[in-house]
Design a protein around this motif. Structure first.
Motif, mmCIF file in Angstrom:
data_model
loop_
_atom_site.group_PDB
_atom_site.id
_atom_site.type_symbol
_atom_site.label_atom_id
_atom_site.label_comp_id
_atom_site.label_asym_id
_atom_site.label_seq_id
_atom_site.Cartn_x
_atom_site.Cartn_y
_atom_site.Cartn_z
ATOM 1 N N SER A 267 -4.435 0.592 3.373
ATOM 2 C CA SER A 267 -5.323 -0.576 3.460
ATOM 3 C C SER A 267 -6.769 -0.219 3.806
ATOM 4 O O SER A 267 -7.041 0.792 4.450
ATOM 5 C CB SER A 267 -4.780 -1.539 4.521
ATOM 6 N N HIS B 17 1.638 -5.047 12.230
ATOM 7 C CA HIS B 17 1.833 -5.919 11.076
ATOM 8 C C HIS B 17 2.354 -7.254 11.560
ATOM 9 O O HIS B 17 3.283 -7.306 12.374
ATOM 10 C CB HIS B 17 2.808 -5.266 10.088
ATOM 11 N N ILE C 264 -9.810 -0.649 6.129
ATOM 12 C CA ILE C 264 -9.897 -0.997 7.558
ATOM 13 C C ILE C 264 -11.312 -1.428 7.908
ATOM 14 O O ILE C 264 -12.281 -0.705 7.655
ATOM 15 C CB ILE C 264 -9.483 0.189 8.467
ATOM 16 N N ILE D 146 -1.293 0.396 13.440
ATOM 17 C CA ILE D 146 -1.553 -0.948 12.919
ATOM 18 C C ILE D 146 -0.367 -1.843 13.258
ATOM 19 O O ILE D 146 0.784 -1.462 13.051
ATOM 20 C CB ILE D 146 -1.750 -0.912 11.381
ATOM 21 N N THR E 51 -12.963 6.678 14.340
ATOM 22 C CA THR E 51 -11.549 6.354 14.208
ATOM 23 C C THR E 51 -10.723 7.618 14.392
ATOM 24 O O THR E 51 -10.827 8.533 13.594
ATOM 25 C CB THR E 51 -11.269 5.776 12.812
ATOM 26 N N ARG F 183 -2.691 -6.456 10.522
ATOM 27 C CA ARG F 183 -2.650 -6.669 9.079
ATOM 28 C C ARG F 183 -1.399 -7.448 8.714
ATOM 29 O O ARG F 183 -0.331 -7.234 9.283
ATOM 30 C CB ARG F 183 -2.709 -5.307 8.402
ATOM 31 N N ARG G 203 2.945 12.743 15.687
ATOM 32 C CA ARG G 203 1.545 12.287 15.745
ATOM 33 C C ARG G 203 1.076 12.213 17.197
ATOM 34 O O ARG G 203 1.818 11.730 18.058
ATOM 35 C CB ARG G 203 1.489 10.900 15.093
ATOM 36 N N ARG H 14 -12.204 2.591 6.869
ATOM 37 C CA ARG H 14 -11.452 3.294 5.833
ATOM 38 C C ARG H 14 -11.538 2.485 4.547
ATOM 39 O O ARG H 14 -11.185 1.311 4.546
ATOM 40 C CB ARG H 14 -9.987 3.447 6.264
ATOM 41 N N THR I 94 0.840 -1.202 0.000
ATOM 42 C CA THR I 94 0.000 0.000 0.000
ATOM 43 C C THR I 94 0.876 1.254 0.000
ATOM 44 O O THR I 94 0.975 1.949 -1.012
ATOM 45 C CB THR I 94 -0.941 -0.001 1.219
ATOM 46 N N PRO J 266 2.694 2.853 11.310
ATOM 47 C CA PRO J 266 1.808 3.774 10.592
ATOM 48 C C PRO J 266 2.474 4.133 9.267
ATOM 49 O O PRO J 266 3.631 3.764 9.038
ATOM 50 C CB PRO J 266 1.775 4.992 11.512
ATOM 51 N N SER J 267 1.790 4.855 8.413
ATOM 52 C CA SER J 267 2.425 5.331 7.194
ATOM 53 C C SER J 267 3.614 6.220 7.582
ATOM 54 O O SER J 267 3.544 6.965 8.561
ATOM 55 C CB SER J 267 1.422 6.089 6.332
ATOM 56 N N THR K 49 -9.017 -2.027 21.597
ATOM 57 C CA THR K 49 -9.020 -2.772 20.338
ATOM 58 C C THR K 49 -7.659 -2.641 19.671
ATOM 59 O O THR K 49 -6.900 -1.733 19.968
ATOM 60 C CB THR K 49 -10.097 -2.234 19.384
ATOM 61 N N GLY L 200 -7.789 8.484 13.737
ATOM 62 C CA GLY L 200 -6.947 8.911 12.631
ATOM 63 C C GLY L 200 -7.711 9.429 11.424
ATOM 64 O O GLY L 200 -7.128 9.916 10.472
ATOM 65 N N PRO M 57 -4.177 5.329 17.309
ATOM 66 C CA PRO M 57 -3.711 3.940 17.342
ATOM 67 C C PRO M 57 -2.926 3.543 16.093
ATOM 68 O O PRO M 57 -3.111 4.102 15.018
ATOM 69 C CB PRO M 57 -5.016 3.150 17.428
#
Ligand code: TXA
Ligand code: MG
Length: 329
Positions: A180, A66, A182, A64, A221, A120, A57, A194, A34, A141-142, A116, A223, A62
């Motif tokens: 991605s 991996h 979501i 992701i 969310t 991914r 940030r 998302r 992505t 994150p990105s 939560t 973000g 939150p």
């Protein structure tokens, strides 16, 4: 930062070094299908904190996590609905992030204080090897500064984060180009948070049920705020029918304009334009790089022509909606 000695070609020895750095609590930027991610050891709160500092940030956003295999879902989540295994088997490795209830021992730093967790398994050979070498989960994150455009090349990461990151694994340009999809499976109703490359109808086919509130409002969310994925130049979205007229009006008030065109054919004196691919997959792949290129020109305005609004364009329109505002005239 100007030096590019943080970027390394992602061969076997670079992957070994990256895994070692992660174990030491350092930051490694990694390619995914992505966008590029800014990775840290998800089980190390100190390392995770570095991500927030590097990106600028807020810590309640939150991350992701991996993971390198489907079974690792069990290391991070509890009360896992059956449908998770079906989705993961169908779409992973791939651009789908699942929100599940976290295990009690998962640090709150990685979930932004929520109970939560986002999981991914990315579809990129470099990062899958890294996940295997590292063994644990990589929070990523990105790899852009907060609210900026996500990076789709190693050089974009360098532009965004420079020396804040200890190593950038260069795996070439990202194949898909938007973040991605979501899907929140943590509550009674499954919700899309998302939109991404995997569409709502593909998800519903595998889920064998409709998603509730299947839209990208994403209000729950953290973000998903309105201004996100933004170039620094003010960017505006404009329908094809009004595109020429809008450009004329902008010229009358002496505004310099960078154009992200779809159908519109720029005339020769409009030097600052990019014509985007006609198909959604290629459009998505090149979108962020194109926005960066236009942003670099430092003109008064970026004018984006509205692409189609059918399902395969949903993720693109979501990101354009966040990067731009509708033009007033
Ligand atoms: O494609 C992607 O997802 C990329 C690559 C690197 O994997 N990552 C990415 O991460 O886009 P980031 O942090 O830029 O966006 C993650 C989104 C954020 O909007 C965040 O709010 C949401 O995921 N998220 C993470 N954990 C969540 C949770 N527990 N509940 C709700 N949303 C969550
Ligand atoms: Mg992001």
């Amino acid at each position: 930062m100007s030096s590019n000695d943080h970027i390394v070609m992602a061969n076997e020895s670079a992957i070994v070094e990256a895994a070692l750095l992660l174990k030491q609590g350092r930051l490694v930027a990694l390619p995914t299908e992505t966008v590029y991610g800014l990775g840290a050891d998800a089980s190390n709160p100190e390392a995770v904190k570095r991500i927030f500092t590097a990106k600028g940030r807020p810590e309640n956003h939150p991350l992701i996590v991996h993971i390198g295999s489907i079974e690792q879902i069990n290391d991070w989540a509890v009360n896992i609905p059956d449908v998770v295994w079906r989705l993961a088997n169908f779409f992973w490795p791939g651009p789908l992030t699942l929100i599940l209830n976290k295990r009690p021992e998962v640090p709150l730093s990685v979930t932004g204080g929520q109970d939560t967790i986002a999981l991914r398994m990315p579809d990129n050979p470099v990062t899958l090897s890294l996940l295997k070498a590292f063994g644990g989960g990589i929070a990523a994150p990105s790899a852009n500064r907060f609210k900026h455009i996500s990076p789709t090349t190693a050089n974009h990461v360098l532009e965004e984060l420079g020396s804040e990151v200890d190593l950038i694994l260069d795996g070439g340009s990202c194949l898909l180009g938007v973040e991605s999809t979501i899907l929140d499976l943590s509550g009674e109703h499954f919700r899309l948070l998302r939109p991404g490359h995997i569409s709502v109808s593909e998800l519903e086919t595998v889920l064998k049920t409709k998603l509730s509130n299947a839209n990208a409002s994403g209000v729950r969310t953290p973000g998903m705020m309105a201004v996100h994925y933004s170039p620094l130049t003010p960017a505006y979205l404009c329908a094809n029918e009004r595109f020429s007229g809008t450009l004329d009006k902008l010229a009358q008030v002496n505004k310099t304009v960078a154009i992200l065109a779809y159908k519109y054919q720029p005339i020769s004196k409009q030097a600052h334009f990019i014509s985007m691919p006609e198909r959604s997959a290629e459009y998505a792949q090149s979108l962020y790089a194109a926005l960066r290129e236009l942003d670099r020109l430092k003109l008064d305005i970026i004018l984006v022509e509205q692409p189609p609004e059918t399902e395969s364009w949903q993720a693109i329109n979501d990101r354009l909606g966040k990067a731009t505002v509708p033009i007033e005239f």
